[in-house]
Enzyme design. Structure first.
Site, PDB file in Angstrom:
ATOM      1  N   ARG A 283      21.775 -35.360 -51.936  1.00  0.00           N
ATOM      2  CA  ARG A 283      22.993 -35.151 -52.805  1.00  0.00           C
ATOM      3  C   ARG A 283      22.401 -34.416 -54.080  1.00  0.00           C
ATOM      4  NH1 ARG A 283      23.697 -41.139 -55.395  1.00  0.00           N
ATOM      5  NH2 ARG A 283      25.107 -39.830 -56.925  1.00  0.00           N
TER       6      ARG A 283
ATOM      7  N   LYS B 143      29.660 -43.029 -59.769  1.00  0.00           N
ATOM      8  CA  LYS B 143      30.724 -43.376 -59.874  1.00  0.00           C
ATOM      9  C   LYS B 143      30.861 -44.548 -60.931  1.00  0.00           C
ATOM     10  CE  LYS B 143      33.774 -42.093 -57.036  1.00  0.00           C
ATOM     11  NZ  LYS B 143      34.655 -42.167 -55.629  1.00  0.00           N
TER      12      LYS B 143
ATOM     13  N   GLU C 287      36.427 -41.770 -51.482  1.00  0.00           N
ATOM     14  CA  GLU C 287      37.148 -42.970 -51.816  1.00  0.00           C
ATOM     15  C   GLU C 287      38.215 -42.878 -53.158  1.00  0.00           C
ATOM     16  OE1 GLU C 287      36.231 -47.839 -52.416  1.00  0.00           O
ATOM     17  OE2 GLU C 287      34.589 -46.511 -52.318  1.00  0.00           O
TER      18      GLU C 287
END
Length: 572
Positions: A270, A280, A42
């Site tokens: 992750r 983020k 994104e």
């Protein structure tokens, strides 16, 4: 640029569960032998080291199969947070890591019309409805992990009314938040994700690619499965936080009856890293709050920050290969990442001498206006690196910590009456200590032995310490920035929770040293060039702030894992 071939050191030592699934699919000819993956960032921030793991996996898996490709697709469905700056930085980072998407660059915004038509199809088949509840009301109606949700009073609107409202949403008749489009699935599902999730929302905000063409935007869970199907993706690799969303991924594809074989979502763990945050949202807070100088601040775990600090793509790829792919989350030690950059830079970084906290030394018996040139080794790990010339003169700089007036036991560096070796140069002996009015040592008077040129004594006597140095007359003044981890505690702050993680920020994460003295070979070092400062660590010329008139060096990593020792001392 082509996808880099793995070196013997990068070759995978075992087959992970994802590669096993893909191998089985190829054996059964599920996708006609095709392997198509995708990396779908994104564009609302810069990529970080956690994304590097995903990039390495997505592009790496594809490259292992003949004809395999990996798509770079931007999930640009939220114009309130996205920017072309992030699009460009992501492309730069993926390329810098050594990977190339070739012709396969896509944007979710490429499919806005198709996505809209698919949403209309769900409405027409009774699988979606326009919701009038507010966001808070939707949250309340959704229920909890122990209590089922309640059906919205608008859930059973007629197909005609839903089509009319949705078309008017697209036409821009309503304000943000007035309506959303929801899937009609199961409000009693034990998986909260399946309790009529939102598919579309109103955002009266221009899009960085489509401008004002749209004022409704699809949600990620609706977008990415359809985008995968449109592009012919076979294996959609996601991190574990999307595991609960997989039933929705499959529901959308099945309910729309998209052609088979459909892409399959596979989740993996992750990357969590000690002493940092890979959220983020948290990284954005650091940038916007001024705790760091930008997304590429060398303290940041962003790929651009690591690049500016001096990390190499090869070291990051080796790190990603080493940690592998797992199904369960775990936290990786910062020292492991630093190990791989040390290993890489030890082979490639030329050596240089730099005095970070200088203390002047005057050699009383060296001719006052004489100077000479000595030979220094560029890189003992690389026989082909050759040697360089370093000037030597009567006045020198050594590290302040390399002298103690009253040394404790086992301190072997310079002290009154003690002899030490200057690297590549001579043996020197301290004969006098000069102090200022406050009693601070400002200068050392020493003598040198001219018979020890090159660093060895013809009579065979030994010294217990070798010091680096810089000729005062030839020294280059520089600024050096020393870095420590962002967080004081080893716990990684990877949750997107609203807790104020800034309370754990390390106040000593940046130490700026001015008046550092560097050997003249570094006078014209280009931005991004990496060096090992002997006895100090690995350093990189800062790519943003450094100029020929004001050189600035960032410490990439120390020669040893000193941070672990500091933490151990603090906890004892």
């Amino acid at each position: 640029m082509s996808t880099p071939q793995k070196s013997p050191n990068e070759a995978s030592s075992s087959t992970d569960f994802i590669r096993t699934i893909i191998a089985e699919d190829k054996q059964t000819n599920k996708y006609g032998g095709r392997v198509v993956t995708r990396f779908p960032p994104e564009p609302n921030g810069y990529l970080h080291i956690g994304h590097a793991k995903s990039i390495y996996l997505d592009f790496g898996v594809a490259s292992e199969h003949d004809g395999g490709v990996c798509h770079l697709r931007f999930d640009d469905t939220n114009p309130t947070k996205e920017d072309i700056e992030y699009v460009e930085s992501i492309q730069e980072d993926v390329n810098w890591l050594g990977f190339d998407w070739g012709e396969h660059l896509y944007y979710a915004s490429d499919y806005f019309e198709q996505l809209y038509q698919y949403a209309m199809q769900l409405i027409k088949t009774g699988h979606a409805y326009v919701e009038s509840l507010s966001a808070d009301e939707i949250r309340d109606y959704r229920g909890t992990l122990t209590d089922p949700g309640r059906e919205s009073p608008y859930r059973n609107r007629s197909i005609e009314e839903n089509l009319d409202l949705f078309e008017r949403m697209r036409a821009g008749e309503f304000e943000d938040g007035a309506y959303v489009l929801r899937a009609k699935i199961d409000m009693a599902s034990p998986n909260i994700t399946m309790r009529d999730p939102t598919l579309y929302r109103i955002r009266n905000v221009p899009h960085h690619r489509t401008g004002d063409a749209w004022c409704i935007y699809p949600m990620y869970d609706f977008t990415h499965c359809i985008s995968d199907a449109i592009e012919g993706v076979t294996h959609s690799l996601c991190t574990l936080e999307f595991e609960n969303n997989r039933p929705l991924y499959d529901w959308v594809l099945e309910t729309l009856d998209l052609p088979k074989p459909r892409p399959q979502q596979i989740e993996f763990a992750r990357l969590n890293l000690e002493h940092t945050t890979l959220s983020k949202r948290h990284l954005r807070r650091l940038v916007e709050g001024g705790q760091v100088s930008g997304w590429d601040d060398p303290r940041m775990p962003t790929i651009s920050g690591l690049r500016r600090r001096g990390y190499t793509p090869e070291a990051i790829r080796h790190f990603c290969e080493h940690i592998g792919v797992a199904k369960r989350d775990s936290t990786v030690r910062m020292s492991l990442l630093e190990y791989f950059i040390r290993q890489d830079l030890n082979q490639r970084a030329p050596r240089a001498m730099a005095v970070l906290r200088p203390l002047k030394v005057v050699l009383l018996n060296y001719p006052e206006h004489d100077e000479e040139t000595l030979e220094a080794i560029n890189n003992p790990e690389d026989p082909g690196a050759g040697t360089r010339q370093v000037p030597f003169s009567r006045e020198l700089y050594i590290e302040r910590e390399d002298f103690m007036e009253e040394p404790p036991k086992k301190y072997f560096r310079l002290a009154p009456g003690r002899e030490v070796r200057l690297r590549y140069a001579y043996f020197i002996t301290c004969v006098d200590v000069i102090k200022d009015d406050a009693g601070q040592v400002v200068e050392l008077h020493c003598t040198y032995d001219p018979e020890t040129r090159g660093g060895s004594a013809p009579d065979g006597r030994k010294v217990k310490a070798t010091l680096h140095w810089v000729s005062a007359a030839h020294a280059v003044d520089a600024e050096v920035r020393l870095y420590e981890p962002l967080l004081q505690t080893p716990d990684s702050a990877d949750s997107d929770s609203p807790d104020d993680f800034t309370q754990t920020l390390n106040p000593n994460s940046l130490d700026v040293l001015t008046g550092c003295k560097l050997e003249p070979s570094l006078a014209e070092a280009p931005p991004g060039e990496r060096y090992q400062f002997e006895r100090q660590g690995y350093f990189c010329v800062d790519s943003r702030d450094s100029t020929p008139a004001r050189p600035i060096f960032n410490r990439t990593v120390t020669l040893r894992d000193t941070w672990a020792k500091v933490q151990k001392a603090q906890n004892s």
